[in-house]
Motif scaffolding. Structure first.
Motif, PDB file in Angstrom:
ATOM      1  N   LYS A  92       3.883   6.219   9.730  1.00 17.67           N
ATOM      2  CA  LYS A  92       2.785   5.457   9.144  1.00 17.67           C
ATOM      3  C   LYS A  92       1.876   6.424   8.385  1.00 17.67           C
ATOM      4  O   LYS A  92       1.375   7.395   8.944  1.00 17.67           O
ATOM      5  CB  LYS A  92       1.993   4.721  10.225  1.00 17.67           C
ATOM      6  CG  LYS A  92       2.851   3.808  11.110  1.00 17.67           C
ATOM      7  CD  LYS A  92       3.595   2.751  10.320  1.00 17.67           C
ATOM      8  CE  LYS A  92       4.335   1.761  11.211  1.00 17.67           C
ATOM      9  NZ  LYS A  92       5.600   2.286  11.753  1.00 17.67           N
ATOM     10  N   TYR A 102      -2.069   0.892   4.606  1.00 18.66           N
ATOM     11  CA  TYR A 102      -1.227   1.992   5.062  1.00 18.66           C
ATOM     12  C   TYR A 102       0.199   1.728   4.596  1.00 18.66           C
ATOM     13  O   TYR A 102       0.550   0.607   4.220  1.00 18.66           O
ATOM     14  CB  TYR A 102      -1.276   2.207   6.581  1.00 18.66           C
ATOM     15  CG  TYR A 102      -0.791   1.055   7.439  1.00 18.66           C
ATOM     16  CD1 TYR A 102       0.541   0.932   7.814  1.00 18.66           C
ATOM     17  CD2 TYR A 102      -1.685   0.101   7.907  1.00 18.66           C
ATOM     18  CE1 TYR A 102       0.971  -0.109   8.606  1.00 18.66           C
ATOM     19  CE2 TYR A 102      -1.270  -0.944   8.705  1.00 18.66           C
ATOM     20  CZ  TYR A 102       0.058  -1.043   9.056  1.00 18.66           C
ATOM     21  OH  TYR A 102       0.493  -2.085   9.842  1.00 18.66           O
ATOM     22  N   GLU A 111       4.327   2.140   5.475  1.00 22.92           N
ATOM     23  CA  GLU A 111       5.288   2.322   6.555  1.00 22.92           C
ATOM     24  C   GLU A 111       6.554   2.978   6.015  1.00 22.92           C
ATOM     25  O   GLU A 111       7.259   2.389   5.192  1.00 22.92           O
ATOM     26  CB  GLU A 111       5.650   0.977   7.191  1.00 22.92           C
ATOM     27  CG  GLU A 111       4.497   0.294   7.887  1.00 22.92           C
ATOM     28  CD  GLU A 111       4.936  -1.008   8.554  1.00 22.92           C
ATOM     29  OE1 GLU A 111       5.102  -1.019   9.784  1.00 22.92           O
ATOM     30  OE2 GLU A 111       5.118  -2.000   7.834  1.00 22.92           O
ATOM     31  N   PHE A 139      -1.537   7.111   6.180  1.00 23.69           N
ATOM     32  CA  PHE A 139      -2.895   6.621   5.979  1.00 23.69           C
ATOM     33  C   PHE A 139      -3.617   7.514   4.982  1.00 23.69           C
ATOM     34  O   PHE A 139      -3.326   8.707   4.865  1.00 23.69           O
ATOM     35  CB  PHE A 139      -3.679   6.650   7.298  1.00 23.69           C
ATOM     36  CG  PHE A 139      -3.026   5.922   8.432  1.00 23.69           C
ATOM     37  CD1 PHE A 139      -3.290   4.583   8.675  1.00 23.69           C
ATOM     38  CD2 PHE A 139      -2.139   6.587   9.282  1.00 23.69           C
ATOM     39  CE1 PHE A 139      -2.695   3.914   9.738  1.00 23.69           C
ATOM     40  CE2 PHE A 139      -1.545   5.928  10.342  1.00 23.69           C
ATOM     41  CZ  PHE A 139      -1.812   4.590  10.568  1.00 23.69           C
ATOM     42  N   LYS A 140      -4.587   6.946   4.288  1.00 26.00           N
ATOM     43  CA  LYS A 140      -5.528   7.770   3.532  1.00 26.00           C
ATOM     44  C   LYS A 140      -6.484   8.395   4.540  1.00 26.00           C
ATOM     45  O   LYS A 140      -7.016   7.696   5.407  1.00 26.00           O
ATOM     46  CB  LYS A 140      -6.303   6.916   2.535  1.00 26.00           C
ATOM     47  CG  LYS A 140      -5.453   6.204   1.508  1.00 26.00           C
ATOM     48  CD  LYS A 140      -6.311   5.225   0.716  1.00 26.00           C
ATOM     49  CE  LYS A 140      -5.470   4.364  -0.202  1.00 26.00           C
ATOM     50  NZ  LYS A 140      -6.260   3.297  -0.860  1.00 26.00           N
ATOM     51  N   TYR A 200      -4.036  12.771   2.823  1.00 28.01           N
ATOM     52  CA  TYR A 200      -3.246  11.738   3.501  1.00 28.01           C
ATOM     53  C   TYR A 200      -2.818  12.243   4.871  1.00 28.01           C
ATOM     54  O   TYR A 200      -2.633  13.444   5.082  1.00 28.01           O
ATOM     55  CB  TYR A 200      -1.998  11.384   2.680  1.00 28.01           C
ATOM     56  CG  TYR A 200      -2.294  10.914   1.277  1.00 28.01           C
ATOM     57  CD1 TYR A 200      -2.712   9.612   1.028  1.00 28.01           C
ATOM     58  CD2 TYR A 200      -2.160  11.787   0.186  1.00 28.01           C
ATOM     59  CE1 TYR A 200      -2.994   9.187  -0.268  1.00 28.01           C
ATOM     60  CE2 TYR A 200      -2.441  11.369  -1.099  1.00 28.01           C
ATOM     61  CZ  TYR A 200      -2.857  10.065  -1.322  1.00 28.01           C
ATOM     62  OH  TYR A 200      -3.140   9.653  -2.592  1.00 28.01           O
ATOM     63  N   ASP A 202      -9.743   6.792   5.307  1.00 30.04           N
ATOM     64  CA  ASP A 202      -9.747   5.577   6.110  1.00 30.04           C
ATOM     65  C   ASP A 202      -9.523   5.835   7.598  1.00 30.04           C
ATOM     66  O   ASP A 202      -9.630   4.910   8.410  1.00 30.04           O
ATOM     67  CB  ASP A 202      -8.653   4.604   5.630  1.00 30.04           C
ATOM     68  CG  ASP A 202      -8.893   4.108   4.215  1.00 30.04           C
ATOM     69  OD1 ASP A 202     -10.069   4.090   3.789  1.00 30.04           O
ATOM     70  OD2 ASP A 202      -7.919   3.732   3.540  1.00 30.04           O
ATOM     71  N   LEU A 203      -9.197   7.057   7.959  1.00 29.64           N
ATOM     72  CA  LEU A 203      -8.798   7.333   9.341  1.00 29.64           C
ATOM     73  C   LEU A 203      -9.893   7.005  10.348  1.00 29.64           C
ATOM     74  O   LEU A 203      -9.611   6.527  11.452  1.00 29.64           O
ATOM     75  CB  LEU A 203      -8.385   8.794   9.501  1.00 29.64           C
ATOM     76  CG  LEU A 203      -6.936   9.135   9.134  1.00 29.64           C
ATOM     77  CD1 LEU A 203      -6.688  10.620   9.381  1.00 29.64           C
ATOM     78  CD2 LEU A 203      -5.942   8.301   9.921  1.00 29.64           C
ATOM     79  N   ARG A 225      -0.327  -3.570   3.121  1.00 30.02           N
ATOM     80  CA  ARG A 225       0.481  -2.926   4.159  1.00 30.02           C
ATOM     81  C   ARG A 225       1.893  -2.826   3.606  1.00 30.02           C
ATOM     82  O   ARG A 225       2.705  -3.724   3.730  1.00 30.02           O
ATOM     83  CB  ARG A 225       0.439  -3.751   5.444  1.00 30.02           C
ATOM     84  CG  ARG A 225       1.003  -3.017   6.636  1.00 30.02           C
ATOM     85  CD  ARG A 225       0.730  -3.752   7.924  1.00 30.02           C
ATOM     86  NE  ARG A 225       1.355  -5.057   7.984  1.00 30.02           N
ATOM     87  CZ  ARG A 225       1.291  -5.865   9.043  1.00 30.02           C
ATOM     88  NH1 ARG A 225       0.602  -5.504  10.098  1.00 30.02           N
ATOM     89  NH2 ARG A 225       1.894  -7.027   9.028  1.00 30.02           N
TER      90      ARG A 225
END
Length: 323
Positions: free
Chosen positions: A241, A230, A232, A243-244, A198, A247-248, A294
């Motif tokens: 924030k 994602y 928050e 993210f995995k 992450y 997925d970046l 989200r």
């Protein structure tokens, strides 16, 4: 002959004195500075940056695209990478406060399973040296353990944006500065992507709540939705924030396609519309999917404390009301 011998000794003494002076001046940087000169174990990182050549023709002439690693053990295989992009704010700096807040509120096991990456996105060498000096002095243990790294973005990365017409929107942000900020974040994301499961995006003028890391870990591990886009952990801008890492690259690709058009926090909203909302779809369905993909965590775990903006001459007093 005697005069000649004396002159030789004087010249030799001068060379030795100059060498000693250079050694004293650069002693710190010589011991901590490290360039990724060879592929080796950095091959993964190098391959990650190859995508930049698709977007920026000027990089196609560069053999390898990589960050200048100033200090760090290039830690990989952890659960969380925390990214902080920092630039010179003149006489004000919040970075030490930010780092102290982050690292002091981790447990030993959490520190072991994470890496905090400070990316110096400023061409001012004095600022780079000040960041390195502060961190090597205040956060020695974290540097030695590998849980903290410093990188600097190479100057050759940035495209020529001198042709961009300077314009000021309602918030007073320069367009060229917004463009650079998007690129700064993208470079940092690409560097962090192979390191962890992450990626948590932060800024250099925030503070974290006590046990923030434990709360993030517990929330991620117990989240019911597996298709989240994602999370928050702050409602402000691009702060907090999560993210995995898998997925970046999708996010970076989108940001790079439109980096000249909008600030990165607005692009983050746009990518949701593109990926998650179907053309002609009922707005209510899209809104419902928004809640599932989200996700907003309350209360916020990070608060913005900086007043002097990273944009010169601008002060900002925005606060997260849910903190």
């Amino acid at each position: 002959m005697r005069t000649r011998h004396v002159n030789v000794l004087i010249a030799l003494a001068a060379v030795m004195l100059f060498s000693f002076s250079c050694f004293c001046i650069s002693r710190m940087t010589q011991t901590i500075e490290k360039k990724m000169n060879t592929l080796g174990k950095n091959e993964t990182a190098s391959n990650t940056f190859e995508i930049l050549k698709f977007f920026f023709p000027h990089l196609r002439k560069v053999d390898r695209i990589y960050p200048d690693v100033i200090i760090g053990k290039e830690k990989t295989g952890v659960s969380f990478a925390l990214g902080i992009s920092t630039v010179n704010r003149g006489n004000r700096s919040y970075l030490k406060q930010t780092l102290n807040s982050l690292v002091s509120r981790m447990t030993p096991s959490e520190e072991k399973d994470s890496v905090v990456i400070v990316s110096v996105a400023d061409r001012n060498e004095d600022y780079l040296k000040s960041v390195v000096g502060m961190i090597t002095k205040r956060f020695k243990r974290q540097l030695r353990s590998g849980s903290l790294e410093i990188i600097s973005i190479p100057a050759f990365f940035y495209p020529n944006i001198s042709h961009v017409k300077e314009s000021t929107d309602d918030s007073g942000k320069s367009k060229s500065r917004c463009i650079k900020q998007v690129l700064d974040f993208c470079f940092l994301m690409l560097y962090a992507q192979p390191k962890a499961m992450y990626y948590l995006q932060l800024e250099d003028d925030i503070i974290a709540k006590k046990t923030y890391f434990t709360k993030i870990t517990d929330f991620v591990h117990n989240i019911t939705s597996k298709n989240w886009f994602y999370i928050e952990f702050s409602i402000l801008g691009f702060i907090g924030k999560l993210f995995k890492s898998e997925d970046l690259l999708d996010f970076v690709h989108f940001f790079l396609m439109f980096y000249k058009d909008k600030p990165i926090d607005l692009l983050l909203r746009d990518i949701f519309q593109v990926k998650m909302c179907n053309p002609g779809e009922n707005p209510e369905k899209c809104a419902e999917r928004n809640k599932q993909t989200r996700i907003r965590y309350k209360p916020s775990l990070f608060q913005h404390v900086g007043i002097q903006s990273s944009f010169p001459g601008i002060e900002q007093y925005s606060k997260d009301i849910y903190y």
